[in-house]
Design a protein around this motif. Structure first.
Motif, PDB file in Angstrom:
ATOM      1  N   ARG A 115       8.241  24.066  -8.712  1.00 36.23           N
ATOM      2  CA  ARG A 115       7.485  23.882 -10.202  1.00 36.23           C
ATOM      3  C   ARG A 115       8.495  23.381 -10.916  1.00 36.23           C
ATOM      4  O   ARG A 115       9.135  24.264 -11.844  1.00 36.23           O
ATOM      5  CB  ARG A 115       6.777  25.346 -10.413  1.00 36.23           C
ATOM      6  N   LEU A 116       8.381  22.157 -11.144  1.00 38.27           N
ATOM      7  CA  LEU A 116       9.391  21.574 -12.231  1.00 38.27           C
ATOM      8  C   LEU A 116       8.663  20.550 -13.101  1.00 38.27           C
ATOM      9  O   LEU A 116       7.711  19.999 -12.880  1.00 38.27           O
ATOM     10  CB  LEU A 116      10.438  20.820 -11.356  1.00 38.27           C
ATOM     11  N   GLY A 117       9.527  20.392 -14.319  1.00 42.78           N
ATOM     12  CA  GLY A 117       8.720  19.458 -15.344  1.00 42.78           C
ATOM     13  C   GLY A 117      10.133  18.809 -15.901  1.00 42.78           C
ATOM     14  O   GLY A 117      11.011  19.319 -16.169  1.00 42.78           O
ATOM     15  N   GLY A 118       9.761  17.330 -16.141  1.00 43.35           N
ATOM     16  CA  GLY A 118      10.936  16.616 -16.601  1.00 43.35           C
ATOM     17  C   GLY A 118      12.177  16.817 -15.913  1.00 43.35           C
ATOM     18  O   GLY A 118      13.266  16.557 -16.511  1.00 43.35           O
ATOM     19  N   THR A 119      12.462  16.719 -14.461  1.00 43.41           N
ATOM     20  CA  THR A 119      13.415  16.614 -13.668  1.00 43.41           C
ATOM     21  C   THR A 119      14.097  15.233 -13.870  1.00 43.41           C
ATOM     22  O   THR A 119      13.456  14.120 -13.552  1.00 43.41           O
ATOM     23  CB  THR A 119      13.278  17.099 -12.249  1.00 43.41           C
ATOM     24  N   GLN A 120      15.333  15.358 -14.132  1.00 41.18           N
ATOM     25  CA  GLN A 120      16.012  13.794 -14.125  1.00 41.18           C
ATOM     26  C   GLN A 120      16.956  13.619 -12.863  1.00 41.18           C
ATOM     27  O   GLN A 120      17.609  14.455 -12.608  1.00 41.18           O
ATOM     28  CB  GLN A 120      16.969  13.924 -15.342  1.00 41.18           C
ATOM     29  N   LEU A 121      16.345  12.741 -12.134  1.00 43.96           N
ATOM     30  CA  LEU A 121      17.082  12.099 -10.844  1.00 43.96           C
ATOM     31  C   LEU A 121      17.191  10.722 -10.984  1.00 43.96           C
ATOM     32  O   LEU A 121      17.519  10.204  -9.934  1.00 43.96           O
ATOM     33  CB  LEU A 121      16.121  12.557  -9.733  1.00 43.96           C
ATOM     34  N   HIS A 122      17.469  10.085 -12.215  1.00 46.42           N
ATOM     35  CA  HIS A 122      17.478   8.847 -12.405  1.00 46.42           C
ATOM     36  C   HIS A 122      19.158   8.435 -11.702  1.00 46.42           C
ATOM     37  O   HIS A 122      20.138   9.097 -12.117  1.00 46.42           O
ATOM     38  CB  HIS A 122      17.587   8.460 -13.748  1.00 46.42           C
ATOM     39  N   GLY A 123      18.988   7.336 -10.989  1.00 45.48           N
ATOM     40  CA  GLY A 123      20.296   6.753 -10.393  1.00 45.48           C
ATOM     41  C   GLY A 123      20.655   7.949  -9.176  1.00 45.48           C
ATOM     42  O   GLY A 123      21.866   7.559  -8.562  1.00 45.48           O
ATOM     43  N   ALA A 124      19.804   8.772  -8.879  1.00 46.11           N
ATOM     44  CA  ALA A 124      20.291   9.875  -7.422  1.00 46.11           C
ATOM     45  C   ALA A 124      20.151   8.991  -6.394  1.00 46.11           C
ATOM     46  O   ALA A 124      19.313   7.774  -6.186  1.00 46.11           O
ATOM     47  CB  ALA A 124      19.384  10.748  -7.679  1.00 46.11           C
ATOM     48  N   VAL A 125      20.546   9.539  -5.167  1.00 43.29           N
ATOM     49  CA  VAL A 125      20.539   9.051  -3.978  1.00 43.29           C
ATOM     50  C   VAL A 125      20.057  10.141  -3.135  1.00 43.29           C
ATOM     51  O   VAL A 125      20.537  11.464  -3.220  1.00 43.29           O
ATOM     52  CB  VAL A 125      21.976   8.740  -3.085  1.00 43.29           C
ATOM     53  N   LEU A 126      18.566  10.065  -2.463  1.00 43.13           N
ATOM     54  CA  LEU A 126      18.004  11.029  -1.676  1.00 43.13           C
ATOM     55  C   LEU A 126      17.887  10.295  -0.423  1.00 43.13           C
ATOM     56  O   LEU A 126      17.308   9.284  -0.174  1.00 43.13           O
ATOM     57  CB  LEU A 126      16.481  11.280  -2.135  1.00 43.13           C
ATOM     58  N   GLU A 127      18.485  11.046   0.762  1.00 44.02           N
ATOM     59  CA  GLU A 127      18.210  10.424   2.126  1.00 44.02           C
ATOM     60  C   GLU A 127      17.951  11.727   2.922  1.00 44.02           C
ATOM     61  O   GLU A 127      18.693  12.639   2.981  1.00 44.02           O
ATOM     62  CB  GLU A 127      19.623  10.117   2.805  1.00 44.02           C
ATOM     63  N   ARG A 128      17.007  11.690   3.733  1.00 46.16           N
ATOM     64  CA  ARG A 128      16.323  12.576   4.707  1.00 46.16           C
ATOM     65  C   ARG A 128      15.873  13.767   3.872  1.00 46.16           C
ATOM     66  O   ARG A 128      16.730  14.876   3.948  1.00 46.16           O
ATOM     67  CB  ARG A 128      17.385  12.852   5.641  1.00 46.16           C
ATOM     68  N   VAL A 129      15.212  13.777   2.871  1.00 50.46           N
ATOM     69  CA  VAL A 129      14.731  14.755   1.964  1.00 50.46           C
ATOM     70  C   VAL A 129      13.212  14.920   2.364  1.00 50.46           C
ATOM     71  O   VAL A 129      12.481  14.104   2.199  1.00 50.46           O
ATOM     72  CB  VAL A 129      14.962  14.636   0.643  1.00 50.46           C
ATOM     73  N   LEU A 130      12.595  16.313   2.547  1.00 47.53           N
ATOM     74  CA  LEU A 130      11.302  16.734   2.379  1.00 47.53           C
ATOM     75  C   LEU A 130      11.067  17.528   1.042  1.00 47.53           C
ATOM     76  O   LEU A 130      11.810  18.378   1.017  1.00 47.53           O
ATOM     77  CB  LEU A 130      11.183  17.583   3.594  1.00 47.53           C
ATOM     78  N   ILE A 131       9.843  17.118   0.327  1.00 53.81           N
ATOM     79  CA  ILE A 131       9.655  17.821  -0.747  1.00 53.81           C
ATOM     80  C   ILE A 131       8.068  18.127  -0.229  1.00 53.81           C
ATOM     81  O   ILE A 131       7.290  17.307  -0.174  1.00 53.81           O
ATOM     82  CB  ILE A 131       9.720  16.747  -1.952  1.00 53.81           C
TER      83      ILE A 131
END
Length: 233
Positions: A115-131
């Motif tokens: 339960r998140l709001g305004g999460t900053q992941l700009h410029g991030a790297v996501l690999e093999r991720v399940l949300i």
């Protein structure tokens, strides 16, 4: 690439061909409990730790490394985890507003019922991720790189994928509203099984994605507007 077969069929003549995302396969070792009253540290190194019910609000873990960790029911309001590396770990029931993960790396990670709001992941790297499950409002993934990422059964309100690269990304059962795809690059992105799909900006970037016939009809007004077509009557 548009699936004109009338639904989310995965096989048979005329079915859209799209490479499926590879999901993480977590096998966590026995974990050590997070020490009571302990806090995050910049460039901290956390290996095989279980954080359960901890209030990490406002703490700074810039550049920290989490390996084989479980984070459960923790508060992350304003937590600064910029450039953090989260590897082979699970995050369950986390909550927070303004969590900063800009430039972070998430690899082989499961995020469940967040339960998140305004999460900053700009410029991030996501690999093999399940949300899976939960709700994330105003997720900032601008200029991020997503490869083998599955959003499953979650609610995404106004996610920002501006300038991001998405490769082998899926949205089964998700409600996606007000998505921004401006300047994004999509490769093998499967949107067919999204429960709801609304694109506010960047519909012209859908090349490299696959949608269903029903979604095509729903998005027709947005496509028309992007092409400057006036629809009357």
């Amino acid at each position: 690439m548009v699936d004109r077969s009338g639904g989310g069929s995965r096989g048979g003549a005329g079915a859209a061909k799209v490479r499926r995302a590879r999901r993480p396969e977590l096998r966590l070792p026995p974990l050590e409990p997070w020490p009571a009253g302990a806090g995050l540290e910049p460039d901290g190194d956390y290996d095989g730790v279980e954080l359960r019910g901890a209030d990490l609000s406002g703490q700074e873990g810039i550049g920290a490394r989490f390996m084989d960790c479980a984070v459960e029911e923790c508060a992350l309001d304003g937590t600064d985890l910029g450039r953090a590396r989260i590897l082979d770990s699970s995050l369950s029931g986390i909550r927070g507003v303004g969590t900063d993960l800009a430039g972070a790396t998430l690899r082989d990670v499961e995020v469940v019922d967040a339960r998140l709001g305004g999460t900053q992941l700009h410029g991030a790297v996501l690999e093999r991720v399940l949300i899976r499950g939960g709700k994330i409002d105003y997720l900032n993934l601008r200029k991020a790189r997503l490869k083998d990422v599955v959003f499953e059964g979650c609610v995404l309100v106004e996610p920002d994928f501006g300038g991001a690269r998405l490769e082998r990304v899926e949205f089964p059962g998700c409600v996606v509203t007000g998505a921004d795809l401006s300047a994004a690059t999509l490769v093998d992105v499967d949107l067919r099984d999204a429960a709801r799909l609304e694109i506010a900006r960047g519909v012209d970037r859908l090349g490299g994605a696959v949608i269903s016939t029903a979604q095509l009809l729903d998005l027709a007004p947005v496509f028309a507007a992007a092409l400057g077509v006036r629809v009357e009557g």
